[in-house]
Design an enzyme around this catalytic site. Structure first.
Site, PDB file in Angstrom:
ATOM      1  N   ASP A 155       0.865  -1.179   0.000  1.00  0.00           N
ATOM      2  CA  ASP A 155       0.000   0.000   0.000  1.00  0.00           C
ATOM      3  C   ASP A 155       0.902   1.229   0.000  1.00  0.00           C
ATOM      4  O   ASP A 155       2.133   1.105  -0.062  1.00  0.00           O
ATOM      5  CB  ASP A 155      -0.961  -0.010   1.215  1.00  0.00           C
ATOM      6  CG  ASP A 155      -2.312   0.602   0.866  1.00  0.00           C
ATOM      7  OD1 ASP A 155      -2.325   1.782   0.450  1.00  0.00           O
ATOM      8  OD2 ASP A 155      -3.343  -0.081   0.990  1.00  0.00           O
ATOM      9  N   HIS A 192      -2.941   3.165  -4.562  1.00  0.00           N
ATOM     10  CA  HIS A 192      -2.348   2.677  -3.301  1.00  0.00           C
ATOM     11  C   HIS A 192      -0.953   2.095  -3.543  1.00  0.00           C
ATOM     12  O   HIS A 192      -0.617   1.027  -3.038  1.00  0.00           O
ATOM     13  CB  HIS A 192      -3.268   1.631  -2.642  1.00  0.00           C
ATOM     14  CG  HIS A 192      -4.478   2.236  -2.000  1.00  0.00           C
ATOM     15  ND1 HIS A 192      -4.435   2.942  -0.833  1.00  0.00           N
ATOM     16  CD2 HIS A 192      -5.780   2.253  -2.384  1.00  0.00           C
ATOM     17  CE1 HIS A 192      -5.657   3.368  -0.500  1.00  0.00           C
ATOM     18  NE2 HIS A 192      -6.493   2.974  -1.438  1.00  0.00           N
ATOM     19  N   GLU A 207      -9.797   2.891  -5.317  1.00  0.00           N
ATOM     20  CA  GLU A 207      -9.413   4.270  -5.037  1.00  0.00           C
ATOM     21  C   GLU A 207      -8.231   4.750  -5.886  1.00  0.00           C
ATOM     22  O   GLU A 207      -7.122   4.901  -5.392  1.00  0.00           O
ATOM     23  CB  GLU A 207      -9.099   4.410  -3.537  1.00  0.00           C
ATOM     24  CG  GLU A 207     -10.302   4.055  -2.669  1.00  0.00           C
ATOM     25  CD  GLU A 207     -10.046   4.151  -1.171  1.00  0.00           C
ATOM     26  OE1 GLU A 207     -10.962   4.562  -0.451  1.00  0.00           O
ATOM     27  OE2 GLU A 207      -8.933   3.796  -0.720  1.00  0.00           O
TER      28      GLU A 207
HETATM   29  C1  TNX Z   1     -10.737   1.922   2.125  1.00  0.00           C
HETATM   30  S1  TNX Z   1     -11.434  -0.976   1.403  1.00  0.00           S
HETATM   31  C2  TNX Z   1      -9.668   1.228   1.608  1.00  0.00           C
HETATM   32  C3  TNX Z   1      -8.481   1.011   2.455  1.00  0.00           C
HETATM   33  C4  TNX Z   1      -8.599   1.675   3.796  1.00  0.00           C
HETATM   34  C5  TNX Z   1      -9.995   1.459   4.332  1.00  0.00           C
HETATM   35  C6  TNX Z   1     -10.229   1.958   5.707  1.00  0.00           C
HETATM   36  C7  TNX Z   1     -10.492  -0.530   0.279  1.00  0.00           C
HETATM   37  C8  TNX Z   1     -10.547  -1.325  -0.898  1.00  0.00           C
HETATM   38  N1  TNX Z   1      -9.729   0.573   0.414  1.00  0.00           N
HETATM   39  O1  TNX Z   1      -7.332   1.451   1.759  1.00  0.00           O
HETATM   40  O2  TNX Z   1      -7.663   1.146   4.654  1.00  0.00           O
HETATM   41  O3  TNX Z   1     -10.919   2.092   3.455  1.00  0.00           O
HETATM   42  O4  TNX Z   1     -11.463   1.474   6.226  1.00  0.00           O
END
Ligand code: TNX
Length: 600
Positions: free
Chosen positions: A189, A261, A324
């Site tokens: 990440d 990420h 994301e």
């Molecule tokens: C969203 S769940 C994210 C993570 C974070 C999390 C915190 C996901 C696919 N991505 O990178 O840690 O929220 O709840």
């Protein structure tokens, strides 16, 4: 107030002693029949097993030795024995995780596939006493059991914080005990790259180290802890964990995040980005704009990484992240507009789809299946890809309707980083509100799906993101008892699930966690005040966990074991706005959070 009463009275009538509950098996099996009599364990016990079952036999053997000082002799056909027997599919066809467990005064026979026998062993272990004893009886029973879903997952984010090999093994052990079978290992990440890749050593030399870590939620103004944080798993450690997991029928799905990420990888190899010069491994939480450039060179780089990942993890699935992905840097770059023109792409989700779909073709070529977060649906996904539905249930529903397999991990039900109460005494958590009962009542098959579409729901999984969880005690606090509830969501038949019945059966598991020193969350007390006359109340205190002591104060101080002990409902006087505060303390001294009620 009304709800509180309902809760209280429900407790008084809890049917703990009924037959099915008195076995306390979690997840609840398909069927249990009790017969007269019992089987006596003693140090003279023998295990006999079909020759393919040596791993399971050794597992049971060392478990008995470790927790019960019972050292079975492993040899055939002695009168008192535990027999592990694998019935070959020629004799009867078993589904992958199905088993029969038959306990008579003379023998214990577990039949099934290799995995089924392992699950039969887990059920057997749950019938044993919690304390270490050398001699004990277990009741004569016949159990037939198989799971509702094939994907029974637990995730752990080891990027934001890293956990030792020893702890990962403990996590896997606890998963297996509740028949969970998929460990989703989040290894990369923005805040740290945690898997050794021999071809690209800087991924760990640089990418596994961050200068410091943000303190709690101090984003603005930013406050860092000024303490470097680093660490990763080398390939030998990963092999060791993969082997350990496979002996417990836990498949590991590694996640290598792309194209978002990925700031830690970009910090190590700046050429992976297409905007800006150089970046540090991120020290705060959130979504980074620093993403991979979707060029053929970067895709090639990631295929090389995946070659090493695939060699380490024998399971069929590789998780490629995909969540994301901000498009700002793509927009500002020279490469992405050119690529879009060349490929005829018009949107950024299509650019992400190009990246992900190219990677998927490579994985398929190597005999693997790809799974990613539900964003990978946005730009068009191949029919082979599997989806992890996290932004609610919509992604999973859309996938299933489309004929793509999906694992349900919706934030509102499956995010174990979410808080377990709304109480201000609750330890730091990311937000949200996910109490035990909400996990328990989660139904992975959305009502929108018809039976054919429902077949595309592989199961469900809890995600444990670790932005605010840096110690193993904190992880255990977030995972237990919620994972125990989830195990019943993914294993037990819907018709065998009932919340108050589960509350009765989980009591034994609380005692086990107490005994095995798992830092579970002790359910907080509920304070019930039933008004009698002005400023006079009947006070009742209860909690989901029986067998704890409750202490309370009415002077505003924090209750401790030196405060007034609650033993039965009593009449108390409280003046206007006077507070009553209570705590639960278990027999080994573990404390719940403090709760309070004000007379107003
Ligand atoms: C969203 S769940 C994210 C993570 C974070 C999390 C915190 C996901 C696919 N991505 O990178 O840690 O929220 O709840």
């Amino acid at each position: 107030m009304r709800n509180i009463f309902v809760f209280w009275f429900a407790f008084l009538f809890l049917p703990i002693e009924n037959k099915a509950q008195s076995f306390s098996i979690i997840p609840q099996p398909v069927s249990i029949e009790q017969q007269d009599g019992s089987f006596s364990f003693s140090p003279q016990i023998k295990i006999v097993f079909d020759k393919d079952e040596a791993v399971n036999a050794n597992y049971l053997n060392s478990y008995l030795a470790k927790y019960y000082l019972v050292r079975p002799l492993i040899q055939p056909n002695i009168k008192k024995y535990i027999a592990l027997r694998l019935l070959s599919s020629k004799q009867k066809s078993f589904s992958p995780d199905e088993y029969f467990l038959t306990i008579t005064p003379d023998s214990i026979v577990i039949t099934g596939t290799d995995a089924g026998i392992f699950y039969g062993i887990q059920t057997l272990l749950q019938l044993m006493p919690i304390e270490s004893k050398m001699q004990f009886d277990i009741p004569c029973l016949t159990i037939h059991d198989y799971p509702r879903f094939s994907w029974r997952g637990m995730h752990l984010d080891c990027s934001r914080h890293l956990f030792s090999v020893e702890f990962i093994k403990k996590y896997i052990d606890m998963m297996a005990y509740y028949k969970m079978n998929t460990f989703h290992w989040h290894l990369t990440d923005d805040q740290g790259w945690r898997i050794e890749i021999k071809q690209y050593p800087k991924l760990t030399e640089i990418g596994s180290r961050r200068k410091e870590t943000i303190v709690a939620k101090n984003f603005d103004p930013y406050i860092g802890d000024k303490t470097p944080y680093d660490g990763f798993y080398n390939q030998e450690q990963i092999k060791e964990i993969v082997k350990y997991a496979s002996q417990r029928h836990v498949n590991i799905v590694p996640e290598i995040e792309m194209p978002g990420h990925s700031q830690a990888a970009i910090a190590a190899y700046p050429e992976l980005a297409c905007y800006g010069m150089s970046y540090d491994v991120l020290t705060k939480w959130g979504v980074s704009d620093v993403v991979l450039c979707p060029t053929p060179e970067v895709i090639q780089f990631y295929e090389n990484i995946l070659d090493e990942v695939m060699a380490l993890f024998p399971g069929e699935y590789i998780h490629v992240g995909g969540d994301e992905v901000p498009d700002e840097h793509w927009e500002k770059s020279t490469q992405v507009p050119a690529l879009m023109k060349q490929l005829g792409l018009t949107t950024y989700p299509q650019v992400e789809a190009y990246f992900i779909n190219t990677i998927e073709k490579y994985l398929i070529l190597k005999g693997k299946k790809m799974i990613g977060w539900d964003e990978i649906l946005d730009g068009g996904v191949s029919s082979n890809a599997s989806i992890m539905s996290w932004r609610g249930t919509e992604g999973g529903i859309a996938a299933a309707k489309h004929g793509n397999y999906a694992v349900m991990t919706p934030g509102d039900y499956c995010y174990f980083d979410h808080c377990q109460s709304k109480n201000s005494m609750e330890p730091l958590c990311i937000g949200g509100f996910l109490p035990l009962e909400k996990v328990y009542n989660y139904e992975p098959i959305a009502s929108e799906l018809n039976p054919d579409q429902a077949n595309y729901i592989l199961g469900a999984q809890a995600n444990v993101w670790t932005e605010y969880l840096s110690t193993t005690d904190q992880i255990e606090y977030m995972v237990f008892p919620r994972m125990i509830a989830l195990s019943e969501v993914v294993w037990s038949q819907k018709s065998n699930k009932e919340w108050w019945n589960f509350v009765g059966r989980i009591q034994n598991q609380f005692e086990l966690m107490e005994f095995r020193k798992i830092n579970y969350r002790v359910p907080e007390p509920e304070i019930q005040l039933r008004p009698l006359e002005e400023n006079k109340f009947t006070l009742g205190i209860s909690s989901l966990k029986q067998n704890s002591d409750f202490y309370y104060t009415i002077d505003g101080s924090v209750p401790t074991s030196a405060s007034t002990k609650y033993s039965e409902s009593i009449v108390i006087a409280l003046t206007a706005n006077q507070k009553i505060r209570a705590i639960a303390i278990t027999k080994t001294g573990k404390k719940s959070i403090v709760v309070e009620t004000v007379n107003n």
